[in-house]
Structure formats: C-alpha cells, structure tokens
Design an enzyme around this catalytic site. Structure first.
Site, PDB file in Angstrom:
ATOM      1  N   ASP A 479       4.420  38.602 -20.346  1.00  0.00           N
ATOM      2  CA  ASP A 479       4.981  37.609 -21.260  1.00  0.00           C
ATOM      3  C   ASP A 479       3.903  36.607 -21.687  1.00  0.00           C
ATOM      4  O   ASP A 479       2.809  36.528 -21.087  1.00  0.00           O
ATOM      5  CB  ASP A 479       6.125  36.886 -20.533  1.00  0.00           C
ATOM      6  CG  ASP A 479       7.171  36.333 -21.480  1.00  0.00           C
ATOM      7  OD1 ASP A 479       6.901  36.239 -22.683  1.00  0.00           O
ATOM      8  OD2 ASP A 479       8.271  35.968 -20.993  1.00  0.00           O
ATOM      9  N   ASP A 549      13.792  37.725 -28.353  1.00  0.00           N
ATOM     10  CA  ASP A 549      14.675  37.170 -27.331  1.00  0.00           C
ATOM     11  C   ASP A 549      16.115  37.173 -27.800  1.00  0.00           C
ATOM     12  O   ASP A 549      17.008  36.791 -27.046  1.00  0.00           O
ATOM     13  CB  ASP A 549      14.266  35.727 -27.004  1.00  0.00           C
ATOM     14  CG  ASP A 549      13.276  35.688 -25.852  1.00  0.00           C
ATOM     15  OD1 ASP A 549      13.066  36.730 -25.216  1.00  0.00           O
ATOM     16  OD2 ASP A 549      12.707  34.611 -25.595  1.00  0.00           O
TER      17      ASP A 549
HETATM   18  C1  DGJ Z   1      10.579  34.901 -22.654  1.00  0.00           C
HETATM   19  C2  DGJ Z   1      10.974  36.344 -22.689  1.00  0.00           C
HETATM   20  O1  DGJ Z   1      11.030  36.800 -23.990  1.00  0.00           O
HETATM   21  C3  DGJ Z   1      12.290  36.501 -21.963  1.00  0.00           C
HETATM   22  O2  DGJ Z   1      12.734  37.828 -22.068  1.00  0.00           O
HETATM   23  C4  DGJ Z   1      12.104  36.090 -20.540  1.00  0.00           C
HETATM   24  O3  DGJ Z   1      11.223  36.957 -19.914  1.00  0.00           O
HETATM   25  C5  DGJ Z   1      11.611  34.660 -20.465  1.00  0.00           C
HETATM   26  N1  DGJ Z   1      10.454  34.461 -21.293  1.00  0.00           N
HETATM   27  C6  DGJ Z   1      11.292  34.286 -19.051  1.00  0.00           C
HETATM   28  O4  DGJ Z   1      10.696  33.068 -18.957  1.00  0.00           O
END
Ligand code: DGJ
Length: 747
Positions: A479, A549
């Site tokens: 991430d 997301d």
């Molecule tokens: C952003 C990601 O896109 C989410 O899926 C998740 O992993 C969060 N960060 C966790 O902090």
C-alpha cells in the site's frame, strides 16, 4: 515485422501487418516524423511527406532558404530554440547557461528482440522473433552529448515502444531539464482526447474532449501517478467508437510525476508529449553518465477502442507483467479491512478465515494494523514487527493456523511510509522528506521515507525480507497512502534536488525488484489508497493492483470499465463487499456485487461472520463459479459493450481465444418500469457456430437456448425479458442495481 532503412532517401520504416511508423533524417540531421498509422506498403522514398514552406514569422536554419523551418516540421525528439516554438521533448541546461541543443544523426542499429531498460519497468520479449528494435544515435558535438532514441515494433498488433537515453561524453556536467519518453507529431488535430480522471474512490472515469488549438494536458505532481489522472490517454477520430475507426493509445510505463500533453499549433498539427513531468524535474548528468527515460507505448488501431484495448491487455498481461503469477489464475481472497478495519483480535481473524474456508475462498489477507503500535492510522508505520498483543503467536503462529485451515495467508504492508509515533522515526527522524528548517506536512498522520537514499531502501528491504521469511506468506498487498510533499533529500546536493522525485520512484522500483526476485512465488498486489498508483509501471512488479477503495458494485462498474481501456482484467483487484456499502451506503443485491467483481481478480472484503447461512452458501456458489470461469475471465478477450458513463445500463463480455466460450455481464443501475424491448449486441463470437446460451442466476444455470454467433452479434441477445418487471421464468422481479450473467458455449 520489419524495420527498413532506405539509405538514399534517409527514411526509416517500421511496419508489421497492422501499423507503419515512418521517419526520416532531416537535412539538418534531426529526426523528422513522417507517418504513424495503418500499415502502408514500403517504398524507397517517403521524403515527399516532408512539408517545407515559406511562412512569415518562421525562423529558418539555412542561409538563402525560406522553407526549412523546424517550426512547422514534424519531428521525433524536438529541441527548443532553433525555430520550433512548440514544447520540446528534451531540454539540456549547459554550463554556459544555454538551453539549446542540436542532436544530429550519427548512426543507427537494428537488433532482434528488445533490450531491457536499466532500473526501469518496461515491456520485454521472450524470444527474438517477437519484436525488432531500432536505436537511432544522435550527437550534439557542441557539448558532447549522445541521444539514443529507441523504437521497438512488436510482431503482433499496432504497438510501438519508445524511450530515449542521453549520455554525457563531455568534460562538464549538464542539467537535464526535460527528457520526455515520447513525442509524436501528428499532421492534424481532428481527434478526441480521452483521459481517465477522478479522485479517491472514483478513479479512472472517462472524460472526452475535442482537441483544440493550444495545450491540453494531464499530469501528476504528487510523486505517484495519482487518483486524479492516469498516465494513459487515447486519441480517437471523432466518428471512431468501440468497434471501428482510428484510435491511438499512449501509455507511460511509469509510476511517478508524469505529463501527457497535446499541443495543437497554429497550422493545426498536434504534438503529443509524454514522459516524466518537467515541472520540478532536473537531472545532473555528469561526464560519463547516462539518463534513461521511462518507456512509453503507442498503440494504433484502425478498428476502434476495443481493438486498441485488447492489444494493450495482451501486451501488459504477457509482456509487461512478469513472474510466477503472470499466466496463472489468481487466488480468490478475503481481505479483513472492511470486515474489521483496525479493530481485530487473532480470534476474530481466525473466525473470518474459518468461514472463508467453508466458502471456498483460497487466501486470507491480513490488512493494516498487525504490527508495531498500529491500532489506528496514527502510529506504527515503519515498525514491521508483529504486535504481540494482537497476534500472541506472532505472524508465524497466525499464518500456520490459517494454513492449517486449508487456505493461504497474505499480508498488508506500507513500506514507503513512517508514522512519527514509531520506533523507526524515533531512531531516524531524518529519514523522511522534509526541508531543513520547515515543518513537513503529514498525510493520514504519516510521512514519506526518502527512498532516493540507498541506505533507507536497504533497511526496508531487510525488514520486509525478514518478515517474509518469518512466516508462510503467499501474498503481499503493498500500500501507499499519501502523496509526497516537502520533497527534499539530505542524501543529495542542493543542485540535484530536482532529481529526488524520480529517484524516489527508482527506489520504489528497486525495492520491488529485490523483493520479487527474492520471493518469486509471492503474489504482489499494488495499492495506493485504492488506485492512486494503478499504472503500467507497477504492473511490471505486481501483476495485479487494488483499483479503488470504493467497493460499491455500481461505482465499480465505472471504475472497472474506465480501467479496462488501458489495463487487463487480470490486473484489476475486485472484491465483493458489504451492503450497505461502506463508501456509498448503497444497498445492492449480492448477485450484482459478485457479477461486477467476477470481472477482475475476485475476492471478498466483508465480515463473513455476520452473514446468514443462506448468504454463506451463496458465497460458496460464487467461488465455485469463479474457479470454473476465471481462466476465461482473466485471460480471455475483453469487450466493452455498453458504457456506464452517462448510461443506465452497462455491459461487457469476455471470449476465450478460440471463441469456444464467453461470459457476458449486464448491469442496470436503476430499474425501469414498463421498459422498452432491448437487445444486447455481442462481440467476438464465431459467426457461423452455434452457441448454447444460459443465464446464471446466483450461480445456478437457467434453461439453455441456442443461437448462431452471427445472430447474437447482429440481432443481439434479448435483455428485455423482464421489461414487465418480472423475469419470464418467474424466478425473481427486476430491481434497482440489478445484473445478469450469461454464459455461452460453442456446440
Ligand atoms: C488503503 C487501502 O486501499 C485499503 O484497502 C486498506 O488497505 C487501507 N489503506 C489500510 O490502511
């Protein structure tokens, strides 16, 4: 495929069955662009395409000549300052303060296959007959710089890969101010420009506009390719659509600050530039050093947008993505993020994994919050040590327990970042980007590690390696949750600060390269607050990426549809999540959530312990379905049929390479009362063959009907059998956010 050089006319012609790319050495030794488009016959001389004309206010190179002006000549890698007033592909600041260059043809070489680009992601070949590469060497004798322009033509499809490198053979250093990957001068501007823009949770929405006089551009100055813009644009002729007409796709294999720009100048020609964003960029090129630009891909199709996308998909799926997982169907995963966020115990995780196992899910992914003091976004980033309160038996203990259930274990990391409240930051407060004497901005309470410094990349490599060695970890979600600010590095001199953004992304690439080499069987999924770094650069290291997301099935239609213009289905992380959805609070039927997520890597992101037995049994049907059809979905030919942008109905389909089977997804946002009769025109089938067509209703096949391929493509598939509000066989009523899935099998 062929690359020919016609000595007498000084013309290069790169061609295969689809495309021709023609350029020539201009009288002043610069490279001129003559043609890029549908394949035409080769001939000795195309130099008649060089348009020379006397024009008032033009600046001319030769005494007693008022025709040869760089101002109106189409070029390959133009410079500023000698008559061309358009934006240049390269700017070199020299010691005398001048920014004028004069790169003159020196020699060329043609080689089979395609060389790798040092330190950068790029497309590749597996055998020399897959492509041919032309390298044109130009020299500026004034400051002893060498410019190499690299062109690869692939044997199949209208694909040309381009990049440039600049070497300094002089005594003095120079500063590169601009070094684009691609310049394409087109003879007119009768194009529509398509870009994929958005924001967090609504990435890659299609925007189209006519090219107009002046400059139109998209870019990123965030240090990553961004949610806002994607380093991929399309130029299409206005009448072109998904299935016919001229289309040019331009994609940059790069994950940092980029620029994609079209400049329509006053005589109506168009200059496309694509590469590292010149804003804030400079690169000190010392004597004996070389700078390599990222690679840009040009894809030409005379047959519309779908054909262009299919070429992109094939190239990126099989000759950009690499490694063990490249050609393998992807495991169906459950990610605990939307199930628990930061609030979990080992017991809760095991409960989730047990349910997942019963549902046929193959991989359990532990997301954020398992390490250091990370119980919220305020602490812990940088401390890649399991939190012993949450995971009493450590990562290995948890991974073993999960594996013993019969599913694989995967883990979330965010290696480029640090919280101020972390042991790493306390030990190395100077490892983040910040300008001396100024207070740096945080994003999500976190700071960015200075990956332009080798010792920091080395440190993180060691930590993540230890982690991957400490337990049975089959998958990593990498991430990256904030954009860069305060980009100043203590590892480099003041005059080199313009290098830091690019060096940062080179550091990221290096870490990816080292980790994927050391752990070749681990499946890496890239992520950046969803899709803020979903680009071709990342695909080289991570064959799939979390595209957003936003997990709402209806919003996802636009995101997946938009993403499909430039990226393959196998690269799109797509999950079924809870209803009401956590981002949009929308309630959608479970079948629609699955029908959307099937067209990607597929997985789940919800609390399975809250589902009823009936719902869990449906999940089992879904995973059985996906296991049966994922080869077709992830590696078949994808066709966009009806666009979600501005429409109530979306549709797409995949067809296997032999046209033996196909899967069609149909989605309607809002229900329609007493609706019209509608037919969906399918694509890519074998016209003369008979197909059995059945609909999957929540995984169970309906009665079979049979139709010829040409029937389904020309008459279409009837999709209005619920126009009265009730499906013909009475099994259910139509509703908002409805969807249908049809499977076709050749008889
Ligand atoms: C952003 C990601 O896109 C989410 O899926 C998740 O992993 C969060 N960060 C966790 O902090």
């Amino acid at each position: 495929m062929s690359i020919v050089y016609h000595e007498a006319s000084k013309v290069f012609h790169l061609y295969n069955k689809t495309v021709s790319y023609i350029m020539m050495i201009l009288p002043n030794g610069h490279m001129g662009q003559l043609y890029f488009g549908k394949k035409i016959h080769d001939r000795e001389d195309f130099s008649y395409l060089l348009e020379l004309a006397p024009r008032d206010m033009a600046s001319y190179l030769y005494d007693n000549d008022r025709t040869f002006s760089l101002g109106h000549i189409k070029q390959e890698y133009p410079v500023y300052g000698s008559g061309d007033y358009r934006h240049p592909a390269v700017v070199v600041l020299q010691n005398d303060g001048s920014i004028y260059s004069d790169f003159v043809f020196s020699k060329y070489r043609i080689s089979a296959g395609k060389p790798r680009l040092p330190g950068l992601p790029a497309t590749y070949t597996e055998s020399d007959d897959e492509a041919e590469t032309l390298t044109i060497e130009l020299r500026d004798t004034h400051d002893n710089l060498e410019l190499n322009l690299m062109y690869t033509i692939f044997a199949n499809g209208g694909i040309i890969a381009r990049s440039a490198s600049i070497s300094n053979y002089g005594h003095d250093s120079v500063q590169l101010k601009t070094a684009m990957s691609l310049c394409l001068d087109l003879p007119d501007h009768d194009y529509e420009w398509m870009q994929f823009s958005g924001a967090w949770a609504r990435e890659r929405a299609l925007h189209i506009r006519r090219l107009e006089y002046g400059i139109q551009a998209i870019d990123s100055m965030r240090g990553h390719s961004s949610h806002e813009q994607n380093p991929f644009i399309i130029l299409k002729r206005p009448p072109a659509d998904e299935f016919q007409g001229e289309v040019i796709g331009c994609s940059l294999i790069y994950s940092g600050n980029f620029l994609a720009q079209a400049e329509v100048e006053s005589h109506g020609t168009t200059r496309i530039l694509m590469g590292i964003n010149p804003f804030g960029f400079s690169w000190k090129l010392n004597s004996g050093e070389q700078f390599q630009t990222p690679e840009a891909i040009l894809v030409y199709s005379p047959n519309g947008l779908n054909d262009m996308s299919q070429m992109m998909h094939r190239l990126y799926r099989s000759r950009l993505a690499r490694g063990y997982w490249r050609d393998r169907v992807r495991p169906i995963l459950i990610n605990n993020w939307e199930a628990t966020y930061f609030d979990f115990t080992e017991e809760k995780l095991i409960q989730l994994a047990q349910k997942a196992c019963k549902c046929g899910i193959e991989l359990f992914v532990l997301d954020d919050g398992w390490f250091g003091k990370r119980t919220s976004s305020k602490a812990g980033l940088g401390d890649w040590i399991p939190n012993s309160e949450r995971l009493p038996d450590g990562l290995k203990g948890l991974a073993d327990k999960i594996e013993n259930l019969g599913i694989k274990f995967g883990l979330w990391i965010e290696p480029e970042m640090v919280n101020a409240d972390s042991d790493l930051f306390r030990a190395h407060p100077d490892w983040i980007y910040k300008v001396p004497g100024r207070k740096p901005c945080h994003g999500r309470y976190q700071y960015v590690l200075d990956f332009s410094r080798q010792e920091i990349v080395d440190h993180i490599f060691e930590k993540i390696s230890l982690l991957l060695e400490s337990a049975n970890i089959s998958y990593i979600k990498w991430d990256m949750n904030r954009s860069l600010t305060d980009v100043w590095s203590s590892g480099i001199s003041a005059e080199q600060q313009g290098e830091v953004f690019h060096r940062y992304i080179l550091g990221v690439y290096q870490l990816y390269e080292r980790l994927t080499t050391r752990f070749p069987k681990v499946l890496f999924e890239s992520c950046a607050s969803g899709g803020a770094r979903f680009d071709a650069g990342m695909l080289y290291y991570a064959p799939q990426g979390w595209i957003s997301d936003d997990t709402d099935a209806i919003q996802r239609l636009s995101i997946q549809y938009g993403t499909s213009y430039g990226y393959p289905i196998s690269s799109m992380g797509s999950h079924v999540s809870a209803s009401p959805n956590h981002q949009l609070h929308r309630q959608t039927p479970l079948w629609t959530r699955a029908n959307t997520a099937y067209f990607g890597t597929f997985g789940y992101e919800l609390d399975l312990t809250r589902l009823s037995d009936n719902e869990l049994s449906k999940l089992k049907i879904q995973t059985d379905f996906m296991k049966k059809y994922r080869q077709l979905i992830q590696f078949g030919r994808f066709y966009r049929l009806l666009s979600p942008f501005g429409n109530n109905v979306t549709a797409w389909m995949v067809v296997d390479e032999n046209r033996n089977e196909a899967l069609v997804g149909w989605y309607r946002t809002l229900n329609v009362v007493n609706g019209p009769f509608t037919r969906l025109h399918l694509q890519g089938l074998d016209e003369s063959c008979f197909y059995d067509v059945m609909e999957f209703v929540e995984g169970s096949p309906s009665a079979v009907t049979s139709h010829y391929g040409d029937e389904l493509m020309n008459l279409g598939l009837i999709t209005s059998d619920a126009s009265s509000g009730q499906y013909a066989d009475g099994r259910r009523e139509s509703c908002d956010f409805d969807s249908r899935l049809f499977y076709l099998k050749k008889k």
